[in-house]
Design an enzyme around this catalytic site. Structure first.
Site, mmCIF file in Angstrom:
data_model
loop_
_atom_site.group_PDB
_atom_site.id
_atom_site.type_symbol
_atom_site.label_atom_id
_atom_site.label_comp_id
_atom_site.label_asym_id
_atom_site.label_seq_id
_atom_site.Cartn_x
_atom_site.Cartn_y
_atom_site.Cartn_z
ATOM 1 N N HIS A 75 -7.748 -0.074 5.343
ATOM 2 C CA HIS A 75 -8.162 0.453 4.044
ATOM 3 C C HIS A 75 -9.145 1.611 4.170
ATOM 4 C CE1 HIS A 75 -6.476 -3.394 2.870
ATOM 5 N NE2 HIS A 75 -6.581 -3.088 1.590
ATOM 6 N N GLU A 125 6.441 0.765 -0.479
ATOM 7 C CA GLU A 125 6.016 2.172 -0.378
ATOM 8 C C GLU A 125 7.176 3.112 -0.072
ATOM 9 O OE1 GLU A 125 4.402 -0.330 1.054
ATOM 10 O OE2 GLU A 125 2.419 -0.320 0.115
#
Lengths: 351, 327
Positions: free
Chosen positions: B129, B60
């Site tokens: 999540h 990321e």
């Protein structure tokens, strides 16, 4: 692996067929002059900090060969992403003393227009510039030009995730990127062997990069290796890494005290490998440096030092409105309101 | 005009952005062949090729970091972070690099980068999540932070974000990805600029401010309040979390005198805290009650079996409305 060395600490030259170098008096004098100017500038900046004219200075002392040797071996249109100690490289690109010092005087966060010099502003969070360089190189790749991107980082930065992500990302995307590591042996007080148990160029090879080790205090070796590797990168050979072994002869910064963590004997030993000294020996031995050149260079260095001092002390402060106007493309209502209220408050004290 | 899910509306928004500007690039994990785990990038690599729709390594920090480099080279990258909880490895690149580059360069370097982040809970996901981390970025000067709640806004806000010269953190509420609604092919009369909030339902009695996944809950709450208690609640979809559209917010609260802010994120130092403080300053004498907040509890996002209790539901929103009227 032994580092590539063409010029030994005593100025003795050995040519290496793997790393051809067209040795001319002009090249040697030019490299020597650039290193001398960079060192004189660095000394003067140190003095300016001690005089209270700069908040902080990070010396490039001792790393002149690694920087001048590498940047002089790429093209002027190759974009460079420095870390924060690449003053010698910056000077080679024409960045002025004032532009280099303004950040450390606390008047701005960066001093130059990256587009003008093809030299990005300094990045102080270690290794963060490496993905930027990689992305820039992805752009070059998509544009189909033959530029390459040169990114500087150090042994300390090599421990950061972004450095290792960059090794991997560059290898998988095959971008025209040359990663140049100045291993100056110290990350503030932490020695290189505490950072890593494999050598950095070997680690880069493990990621699939072409990587080489060079004596970073031998400007001819740095120049020859960088030039050859840069051409391979340019011709589509994929990204590469060069580890230059050099030494940070000063502290990390003017706030640092290296006597607390390293022996004087270590510095003495590296002083015998000074990058400027050994090229000077070669110039003398070959008769490529006459008294006129020497005198002219001494004078040029002093003029440069004086200019550095003067420009530093004359650096203007920008109007505080710049701070509000450069956060986003257009100031938001919040920024406009904060600015207005602050201006009003300041004006209320005017009488 | 067509009926599209939010996921598809975002997909067509990306398609348009890629078509209109050859400098636009879509990049992220699994955005190519797979089309993204929520299918937002479905088919784009097939149409625009792997040079413009890039399957990146799983990193990321480098997704954002290389997007910064591409932007410095003149490209307009749109990064996908696969899930809200995966953005933290990129935090340094977003907060210290992306957000600050314009200011650090005294306005010389613009970074038109969009970072798309599926956000929030309500889909029964495993840990990391379902997070709502918008305030980290709203607190950072130099970023625009927006959150869409429906297909039409999703489509047009995304196109506006790509056209923006500023970095934009673009949140997409996961539990609304499959909600269908009309999306216009050209900007509709109702299409707002990126920095404006939307009044979804007019009312004179209380202002209910919300965004993202909570918008639907709040609209249902307003319907119930109208039917059962004859309370006319004005529902405002904030859309832009930084900067805030205080003009719209203050006008609404000035009219109603009561305000509830609802979001999935924990209330402590959440967006509701900022909105509440701003309203107190803007509309102090109009207020009939303190600004009340409804949000997630101050706990790490719980396991999926508890998320119905954690996420503010109809009852908790209506309870806050009741408390405001009882003041």
């Amino acid at each position: 692996m032994e580092p590539v060395q063409l010029l030994d600490p005593d100025g003795r030259l050995t040519q290496d067929e793997n790393w051809p170098l067209e040795l001319t008096p002009e090249l040697c004098r030019d490299l020597y002059r650039r290193m001398r100017l960079a060192r004189r500038f660095d000394e003067q900046a140190y003095v300016l900090q001690r005089q209270g004219e700069l908040g902080l200075w990070l010396q490039s002392l001792g790393q002149e060969a690694a920087q001048v040797g590498s940047i002089s071996a790429v093209r002027p249109d190759d974009h460079v992403f420095p870390s924060y100690r690449e003053h010698a490289a910056a000077l080679c690109r024409g960045i002025t003393p004032a532009e280099l010092l303004v950040q450390w005087r606390g008047s701005r966060n960066s001093g130059w227009d990256p587009a003008t010099y093809r030299f990005h502003i300094y990045t102080l969070v270690l290794a963060a510039q490496l993905p930027h360089a990689t992305g820039y190189a992805m752009g070059v790749q998509r544009d189909g030009t033959d530029e390459i991107v040169l990114a500087y980082f150090g042994d300390g930065a090599a421990s950061e995730g972004e450095a290792n992500e960059t090794f991997n990302w560059a290898a998988t995307t095959e971008v025209p990127l040359l990663l140049f590591c100045q291993n100056n042996q110290w990350a503030i007080s932490t020695p290189a062997h505490t950072q890593t148990r494999t050598s950095l160029h070997q680690r880069a090879q493990g990621f699939g990069l072409e990587a080489h080790l060079v004596d970073g205090n031998d400007i001819l070796a740095v120049h020859a290796v960088t030039a050859a590797v840069a051409e391979r990168v340019r011709s589509g050979g994929g990204p590469a890494m060069i580890e230059a072994q050099t030494y940070r002869m000063a502290g990390h910064s003017t706030s640092d005290d290296p006597d607390r963590y390293r022996d004087a004997s270590e510095l003495d030993s590296w002083k015998t490998r000074d990058p400027i000294h050994r090229l000077e020996r070669l110039l003398e031995e070959r008769g490529w440096m006459n008294d006129g050149f020497r005198a002219d260079l001494e004078a040029e260095c002093e003029v440069f030092a004086n200019r550095t001092s003067q420009e530093c002390k004359q650096l203007p402060l920008q109007d505080v409105s710049t701070l509000f106007n450069t956060v986003l493309a257009e100031p938001t209502p919040l920024l406009t309101e904060e600015h207005r209220r602050y201006a009003e408050l300041v004006a209320s004290f005017a009488e | 005009m067509s009926q599209l899910t939010l996921s598809k509306a975002l997909n067509t928004g990306l398609q348009q952005a890629l078509t209109n500007d050859p400098k636009v690039i879509v990049m992220g994990q699994d955005v190519g062949g797979l089309g993204g785990v929520f299918r937002v990038t479905d088919g784009l690599q097939k149409d625009f090729g792997p040079q413009r729709v890039i399957d990146t390594p799983l990193a990321e920090a480098s997704i954002v970091g290389t997007a910064i480099g591409l932007a410095l080279r003149g490209y307009r990258p749109i990064c996908e972070i696969q899930f809200d909880g995966f953005v933290y490895p990129a935090f340094n690149q977003i907060v210290s690099q992306l957000a600050k580059m314009r200011a650090r360069s005294h306005g010389q370097l613009a970074l038109p980068v969009v970072i798309r982040i599926p956000v929030g809970g309500g889909i029964g996901a495993v840990e990391h999540h379902s997070e709502s981390n918008e305030v980290y970025f709203a607190h950072t000067a130099g970023l625009r932070v927006v959150c869409c709640s429906n297909p039409q806004d999703g489509h047009w806000m995304l196109r506006q974000a790509v056209a923006s010269e500023d970095p934009v953190i673009f949140y997409e509420p996961k539990r609304r990805y499959w909600a269908k609604d009309e999306v216009t092919d050209t900007p509709a009369e109702s299409t707002l600029p990126l920095d404006r909030a939307r009044i979804l339902r007019s009312g004179d009695d209380l202002t209910l401010l919300t965004y993202g996944g909570m918008v639907d809950t709040c609209q249902r709450a307003a319907a119930v309040a109208a039917e059962e208690d004859r309370r006319e609640i004005e529902v405002v979809d904030l859309r832009t979390l930084s900067p805030l559209d205080m003009e719209t917010i203050a006008a609404s609260v000035g009219k109603t005198g009561r305000c509830v802010v609802a979001h999935e994120a924990p209330t402590f130092a959440g967006l509701g805290a900022e909105v509440g403080a701003e309203i107190t300053e803007y509309s102090f004498y109009d207020l009939q009650a303190p600004v009340l907040r409804v949000g997630g509890f101050n706990i790490p996002y719980p396991p999926a079996k508890y998320e119905d209790q954690h996420l503010p539901d109809l009852d908790r929103v209506l309870d806050a409305v009741d408390r405001s009227f009882a003041w």
